[in-house]
Motif scaffolding. Structure first.
Motif, PDB file in Angstrom:
ATOM      1  N   SER A 199       0.811  -1.029   0.109  1.00 15.56           N
ATOM      2  CA  SER A 199      -0.042   0.146  -0.083  1.00 15.56           C
ATOM      3  C   SER A 199       0.966   1.101   0.316  1.00 15.56           C
ATOM      4  O   SER A 199       1.021   1.906  -1.008  1.00 15.56           O
ATOM      5  CB  SER A 199      -1.619  -0.404   1.051  1.00 15.56           C
ATOM      6  N   ILE A 200       2.097   1.261   0.745  1.00 12.46           N
ATOM      7  CA  ILE A 200       2.728   2.359   0.638  1.00 12.46           C
ATOM      8  C   ILE A 200       3.614   2.919  -0.614  1.00 12.46           C
ATOM      9  O   ILE A 200       3.913   3.599  -0.159  1.00 12.46           O
ATOM     10  CB  ILE A 200       3.546   2.832   2.588  1.00 12.46           C
ATOM     11  N   GLU A 201       3.971   1.731  -1.003  1.00 12.80           N
ATOM     12  CA  GLU A 201       4.480   1.850  -2.597  1.00 12.80           C
ATOM     13  C   GLU A 201       3.988   2.423  -3.323  1.00 12.80           C
ATOM     14  O   GLU A 201       4.196   3.029  -4.356  1.00 12.80           O
ATOM     15  CB  GLU A 201       5.353   0.319  -2.853  1.00 12.80           C
ATOM     16  N   ALA A 202       2.821   1.793  -3.338  1.00 15.70           N
ATOM     17  CA  ALA A 202       1.929   2.378  -4.436  1.00 15.70           C
ATOM     18  C   ALA A 202       1.323   3.979  -4.168  1.00 15.70           C
ATOM     19  O   ALA A 202       1.796   4.502  -4.839  1.00 15.70           O
ATOM     20  CB  ALA A 202       0.293   1.591  -4.596  1.00 15.70           C
ATOM     21  N   GLY A 207       1.854   9.271  -7.190  1.00 14.35           N
ATOM     22  CA  GLY A 207       2.207  10.550  -7.008  1.00 14.35           C
ATOM     23  C   GLY A 207       1.505  10.671  -5.589  1.00 14.35           C
ATOM     24  O   GLY A 207       0.298  12.549  -5.206  1.00 14.35           O
ATOM     25  N   ALA A 208       1.083  10.151  -4.757  1.00 16.43           N
ATOM     26  CA  ALA A 208       0.226  11.245  -3.958  1.00 16.43           C
ATOM     27  C   ALA A 208       0.656  11.697  -2.956  1.00 16.43           C
ATOM     28  O   ALA A 208       2.054  11.119  -2.488  1.00 16.43           O
ATOM     29  CB  ALA A 208      -0.560   9.654  -2.873  1.00 16.43           C
ATOM     30  N   SER A 209      -0.165  12.275  -1.768  1.00 16.91           N
ATOM     31  CA  SER A 209       0.363  13.290  -0.731  1.00 16.91           C
ATOM     32  C   SER A 209       0.517  13.154   0.399  1.00 16.91           C
ATOM     33  O   SER A 209       1.247  13.203   1.030  1.00 16.91           O
ATOM     34  CB  SER A 209       0.235  14.956  -1.469  1.00 16.91           C
ATOM     35  N   GLN A 210      -0.923  12.218   0.259  1.00 17.65           N
ATOM     36  CA  GLN A 210      -0.555  11.089   1.919  1.00 17.65           C
ATOM     37  C   GLN A 210      -1.854  10.316   1.475  1.00 17.65           C
ATOM     38  O   GLN A 210      -1.888   9.463   0.623  1.00 17.65           O
ATOM     39  CB  GLN A 210      -1.917  12.597   2.701  1.00 17.65           C
ATOM     40  N   TRP A 211      -1.218   9.308   3.153  1.00 14.04           N
ATOM     41  CA  TRP A 211      -1.790   7.906   3.209  1.00 14.04           C
ATOM     42  C   TRP A 211      -2.225   7.554   3.817  1.00 14.04           C
ATOM     43  O   TRP A 211      -1.391   8.040   5.165  1.00 14.04           O
ATOM     44  CB  TRP A 211      -0.861   7.342   2.420  1.00 14.04           C
ATOM     45  N   SER A 212      -2.884   6.475   4.381  1.00 16.79           N
ATOM     46  CA  SER A 212      -3.122   5.585   5.488  1.00 16.79           C
ATOM     47  C   SER A 212      -3.516   4.294   5.671  1.00 16.79           C
ATOM     48  O   SER A 212      -3.558   4.168   4.586  1.00 16.79           O
ATOM     49  CB  SER A 212      -3.954   6.879   6.461  1.00 16.79           C
ATOM     50  N   LEU A 213      -3.156   3.917   6.757  1.00 20.55           N
ATOM     51  CA  LEU A 213      -3.280   2.630   6.940  1.00 20.55           C
ATOM     52  C   LEU A 213      -3.246   2.285   7.968  1.00 20.55           C
ATOM     53  O   LEU A 213      -2.339   2.400   8.984  1.00 20.55           O
ATOM     54  CB  LEU A 213      -2.877   1.656   6.106  1.00 20.55           C
ATOM     55  N   GLU A 214      -5.040   1.053   8.855  1.00 20.93           N
ATOM     56  CA  GLU A 214      -4.062   0.448   9.661  1.00 20.93           C
ATOM     57  C   GLU A 214      -3.952  -1.042   9.637  1.00 20.93           C
ATOM     58  O   GLU A 214      -4.463  -1.204   9.022  1.00 20.93           O
ATOM     59  CB  GLU A 214      -6.279   0.800  11.011  1.00 20.93           C
ATOM     60  N   ILE A 233       3.674  12.711   2.187  1.00 19.65           N
ATOM     61  CA  ILE A 233       5.048  12.647   1.259  1.00 19.65           C
ATOM     62  C   ILE A 233       5.121  13.720   0.276  1.00 19.65           C
ATOM     63  O   ILE A 233       4.475  14.415  -0.030  1.00 19.65           O
ATOM     64  CB  ILE A 233       4.491  11.224   0.029  1.00 19.65           C
ATOM     65  N   LEU A 234       6.401  14.313   1.301  1.00 18.26           N
ATOM     66  CA  LEU A 234       7.072  15.432   0.100  1.00 18.26           C
ATOM     67  C   LEU A 234       8.442  14.699  -0.978  1.00 18.26           C
ATOM     68  O   LEU A 234       8.774  13.639  -1.208  1.00 18.26           O
ATOM     69  CB  LEU A 234       8.247  16.315   1.323  1.00 18.26           C
ATOM     70  N   ARG A 235       8.107  15.477  -2.493  1.00 23.71           N
ATOM     71  CA  ARG A 235       8.412  15.605  -2.961  1.00 23.71           C
ATOM     72  C   ARG A 235       9.017  16.292  -3.891  1.00 23.71           C
ATOM     73  O   ARG A 235       8.689  17.462  -3.347  1.00 23.71           O
ATOM     74  CB  ARG A 235       6.910  14.830  -4.134  1.00 23.71           C
ATOM     75  N   ALA A 237      11.243  18.589  -6.741  1.00 22.71           N
ATOM     76  CA  ALA A 237      10.194  19.363  -8.910  1.00 22.71           C
ATOM     77  C   ALA A 237       9.799  18.517  -9.095  1.00 22.71           C
ATOM     78  O   ALA A 237       8.635  18.602 -10.198  1.00 22.71           O
ATOM     79  CB  ALA A 237      10.792  20.698  -9.198  1.00 22.71           C
ATOM     80  N   SER A 238      10.140  17.348  -9.853  1.00 21.36           N
ATOM     81  CA  SER A 238      10.192  16.120 -10.722  1.00 21.36           C
ATOM     82  C   SER A 238       9.290  15.496 -10.520  1.00 21.36           C
ATOM     83  O   SER A 238       7.760  14.290 -10.853  1.00 21.36           O
ATOM     84  CB  SER A 238      11.240  15.342 -10.985  1.00 21.36           C
ATOM     85  N   GLY A 239       8.470  15.587  -9.271  1.00 26.51           N
ATOM     86  CA  GLY A 239       7.502  14.525  -8.719  1.00 26.51           C
ATOM     87  C   GLY A 239       7.947  13.576  -7.949  1.00 26.51           C
ATOM     88  O   GLY A 239       7.069  12.391  -7.066  1.00 26.51           O
ATOM     89  N   ALA A 240       9.322  13.329  -7.689  1.00 23.42           N
ATOM     90  CA  ALA A 240       9.682  11.772  -6.908  1.00 23.42           C
ATOM     91  C   ALA A 240       9.515  11.921  -5.173  1.00 23.42           C
ATOM     92  O   ALA A 240       9.813  13.170  -5.302  1.00 23.42           O
ATOM     93  CB  ALA A 240      11.387  11.944  -7.636  1.00 23.42           C
ATOM     94  N   ALA A 241       9.367  11.060  -4.526  1.00 23.00           N
ATOM     95  CA  ALA A 241       8.755  11.346  -3.321  1.00 23.00           C
ATOM     96  C   ALA A 241      10.530  11.267  -2.939  1.00 23.00           C
ATOM     97  O   ALA A 241      11.213  10.257  -3.648  1.00 23.00           O
ATOM     98  CB  ALA A 241       8.478   9.767  -2.530  1.00 23.00           C
ATOM     99  N   MET A 242      10.436  12.042  -1.967  1.00 21.16           N
ATOM    100  CA  MET A 242      11.871  12.444  -0.972  1.00 21.16           C
ATOM    101  C   MET A 242      11.920  12.235   0.076  1.00 21.16           C
ATOM    102  O   MET A 242      12.709  11.333   0.748  1.00 21.16           O
ATOM    103  CB  MET A 242      12.114  13.853  -0.940  1.00 21.16           C
ATOM    104  N   ARG A 243      10.700  12.650   0.723  1.00 19.73           N
ATOM    105  CA  ARG A 243      11.031  11.758   2.222  1.00 19.73           C
ATOM    106  C   ARG A 243       9.165  11.988   2.963  1.00 19.73           C
ATOM    107  O   ARG A 243       8.153  12.075   1.911  1.00 19.73           O
ATOM    108  CB  ARG A 243      11.134  13.268   3.484  1.00 19.73           C
TER     109      ARG A 243
END
Length: 758
Positions: A199-202, A207-214, A233-235, A237-243
């Motif tokens: 789920s987190i890898e997806a 390009g999601a900016s937020q994610w949650s799961l229990e 999820i911080l990305r 300029a190119s949209g790649a996830a950094m942090r």
């Protein structure tokens, strides 16, 4: 504008300094001082941007001024302005905190030196402020990370490293915990791990900016905690996830509490839906907020039809007579203001328009001391009203039964005064006409006895000979007699496929069925069919009456006719003694049937439909016992013997008649009329037996019996009474027999021989 303190003793030099500053574009406001006290006062009383000081003063010096400035205003720029400071002194001054120095022969440099000093001071102030803010921010962050119960991750996606404030919520706070995302994910429950990672890898890939799961995460206590994981999820300029900043909240207790609340709510709902009473909650305007399942069952309205509707307009809109019931008069609606309403009898209206008598209780709903609505609890009084009518009927029957029993007892004594004389006439008179009269007398006495016996059986005085019996062969044996009673009316018998046994008095039950069949015959003046059906009671069968609990444990015997039906006002009294709609009826047939069924521990009801017929329903508890009949005791033959009998009887007519009959049979008789005379009579007469009336005027025959057997335990006693209840009790005493009045002399002789033959 620049506010300056100038430490200078010469007016001309002070003027030169001010002129150069103005020439350099500054607008100075100069406070000039010459001594230490003036410097201290100026620093403590006015706003100062910088200090300019000569190195040599008559009573003061620049180094002292520098020390005072650093003491009172350590951040202020301090510039020496001197004619001959010297390089060595200048270096010392700078080392001690001076900002700069300017020679008086080069005052043109003074404006730039002041400007630079002020700029450097401002920069230092900004830097200190930023550092202070940073320290405060770091401190707040550390406090926040320490205070929160959440697990905070800072995941560097490129390196895979993770900073965490702790390993799991509710654990001791760590100053800092560095790990890898693999180590963190390894703590996820095996049953959840693959789904969480996928789920987190997806989320990172799409390009999601937020994610949650229990999911479940292993804590240091070696148990799995249920956590809610939320990520930012911080990305680049190119949209790649950094942090990825992830906050994990331990929801184990929350979920347990939520489960407990849900379970409690479910149980509460089950309880509400299981009670027989209807429960409705309304708000202050009378609108339905909730209702339990019993409301639908009792009133027919569905939840969707009730919720949000005005309860008065739905179920309480009219009085019992159908006249409108004004809303303003409704005690239920007004209960929100007036308070509780207890044991309020009224009527509700079903969805099909039928009226339901109800008992209502209302209680206010309060929230923080404010009344927000009303809870209405109501019960259907229909069955209660029916049971009340049945109880009242039972009370009337019981009262009439006691009267009937007393009347029958007295009538039995009258018959007992006749029966012996009829026996004497029949045995001693040769004239056939007299003998015929005697036989008619005996027949009349026996007919009267049968009437009183039926009255006494109705009055609950007769002994039931309860024995297990199979209902099918019993009904088959009864068919011939019933068909003879019905004549041209068809009799239809429906027997059960299974063997059903009840514990019953065969003769009493036969009389019950016969009485009901006779009533069915009389109701069908134009012929028809009587149907007798026996089967096991059905749990789901619906009646117009209240059936016994667990009907499948009962034999259900129904007797249905095809007559014109029984009016409701007649059904209400149909089992009452002496109540009859027949011109020649005595009103005892169905009263006896009701009484007999009750004494069997059974239930009897009647249903009727106009122009269709009536059906009597009888319920008897099923039994599995199968006991053979006990053999009857055989009475010995009568023998000629001289016998002496003490007759204890208070009714003179009965005493004379009984004595005459016994004397004719060869007995010697002595009569006493009270219990007090019995012991003396036995002592003087020495009888072979005592005939003891139970209902004596001075005491009970049972008390007399106790005194007799205490002194003469072998002396036989023949109890006699017109009350069958008395004879039932007497049958429990030893060395005695019982006779019910009126009895024939032959019966008395047989009882005597039976006792003396032991």
């Amino acid at each position: 504008m620049v506010c300056l303190i100038l430490v200078e003793d010469r007016d001309s030099d002070a003027e030169l300094v001010e002129r150069e500053l103005r020439r350099g574009g500054l607008q100075p406001v100069i406070t000039r001082v010459e001594i230490e006290s003036e410097l201290r006062e100026a620093l403590s009383s006015i706003h100062v941007d910088a200090i300019l000081s000569d190195y040599h003063l008559p009573t003061f010096d620049g180094m002292s001024a520098l020390r005072i400035a650093r003491e009172l205003a350590p951040d202020l720029p301090f510039i020496f302005v001197s004619g001959s400071i010297g390089e060595e002194r200048a270096v010392e001054a700078l080392r001690n905190g001076a900002t700069d120095y300017v020679l008086k022969d080069r005052l043109a440099r003074l404006p730039s030196a002041v400007t630079r000093a002020l700029s450097d001071c401002a920069e230092r102030a900004r830097r200190r402020s930023a550092e202070k803010a940073l320290r405060a921010s770091e401190e707040r962050f550390r406090y926040a990370m320490t205070a929160t119960h959440d697990l905070i991750w800072d995941w560097d996606v490129a390196t895979g490293t993770v900073w965490a404030n702790r390993l799991l919520a509710h654990e001791d706070v760590l100053p800092e915990h560095r790990s890898t995302v693999g180590e963190i994910h390894a703590r996820i429950h095996p049953g959840d791990r693959d789904a969480v990672i996928a789920s987190i890898e997806a989320a990172l890939a799409n390009g999601a900016s937020q994610w949650s799961l229990e999911y479940r995460l292993l804590g240091r206590d070696a148990t799995f905690h249920r956590v809610m994981d939320r990520a930012l999820i911080l990305r680049d300029a190119s949209g790649a996830a950094m942090r990825v900043i992830r906050a994990l909240t331990d929801v184990t207790e929350h979920r347990a509490a939520e489960h407990e609340r849900n379970e409690l709510a479910r149980r509460s709902e089950l309880i509400l839906d299981s009670v027989n009473e209807g429960i409705i909650g309304i708000d202050g305007n009378g609108l339905v907020m909730f209702a339990n399942a019993a409301v639908t069952r009792l009133l027919g309205w569905t939840m969707d039809e009730l919720l949000g509707k005005n309860v008065h307009e739905m179920v309480h809109h009219s009085h019992a007579d159908g006249s409108p019931f004004p809303l303003e008069d409704c005690r239920i609606i007004n209960a929100a203001q007036s308070g509780e309403v207890k044991n309020y009898e009224s009527v509700f209206w079903r969805s099909d328009g039928k009226l339901v008598p109800v008992m209502i209780d209302c209680a206010q709903i309060t929230d923080g001391g404010v009344v927000t609505g009303v809870v209405i609890t109501f019960s259907d009084l229909s069955e209660h009203r029916l049971l009340e009518r049945q109880l009242e009927q039972a009370r009337r029957i019981s009262g009439l039964g006691r009267i009937a029993a007393t009347t029958a007892h007295e009538f039995n004594n009258v018959l007992m005064g006749i029966q012996p004389f009829a026996d004497i006439l029949e045995r001693t008179i040769e004239d056939p006409r007299v003998r015929k009269i005697a036989r008619h007398l005996t027949q009349s006495v026996q007919r009267g006895k049968s009437i009183t016996h039926e009255i006494l059986r109705f009055a609950n005085d007769a002994t039931l000979d309860l024995k297990p019996m199979n209902i099918s062969p019993w009904l088959e044996a009864l068919v011939g007699e019933l068909r003879a009673l019905l004549g041209t009316i068809v009799l239809n018998i429906e027997l059960p496929e299974e063997e059903l046994r009840i514990s019953a008095d065969s003769a009493s039950l036969q009389q019950v069925v016969t009485n009901i069949v006779i009533n069915a015959r009389d109701a069908m003046t134009r012929g028809g069919t009587v149907t007798i059906r026996a089967r096991r009671g059905a749990e789901d069968e619906v009646f117009a009456f209240v059936p016994p609990e667990h009907p499948s444990r009962f034999l259900h015997l129904s007797i249905a006719d095809a007559g014109g039906g029984i009016p409701a006002d007649v059904i209400e009294h149909i089992f009452e003694p002496m109540f009859t709609t027949k011109r020649k009826g005595n009103g005892l047939g169905l009263a006896f049937a009701h009484q007999a069924v009750m004494r069997h521990g059974g239930h009897i009801f009647v249903e009727s439909t106009a122009d269709v017929g009536a059906t009597f329903h009888l319920f008897f508890a099923l039994t599995s016992k199968d006991v053979a009949d006990s053999p009857e005791t055989q009475v010995s033959d009568v023998r000629d013997r001289n016998a002496r009998v003490l007759l204890v009887e208070d009714d003179a007519d009965v005493a004379r008649a009984t004595a005459a009959g016994l004397e004719l049979a060869g007995f010697a008789i002595e009569i006493v009329s009270t219990g007090a005379a019995v012991v003396g009579g036995i002592e003087t007469f020495r009888p072979d037996a005592v005939i003891l009336d139970i209902g004596l005027p001075d005491e009970s025959g049972f008390d007399v019996y106790d005194r007799v057997v205490a002194r003469w335990p072998e002396l036989p006693v023949i109890f006699a009474s017109g009350h069958v209840v008395d004879t039932q009790r007497a049958a429990t005493f030893g060395n005695s027999v019982t006779l019910t009045k009126p009895y024939r002399i032959a019966e008395l002789v047989s009882a005597f021989l039976k006792l003396t033959a032991r």
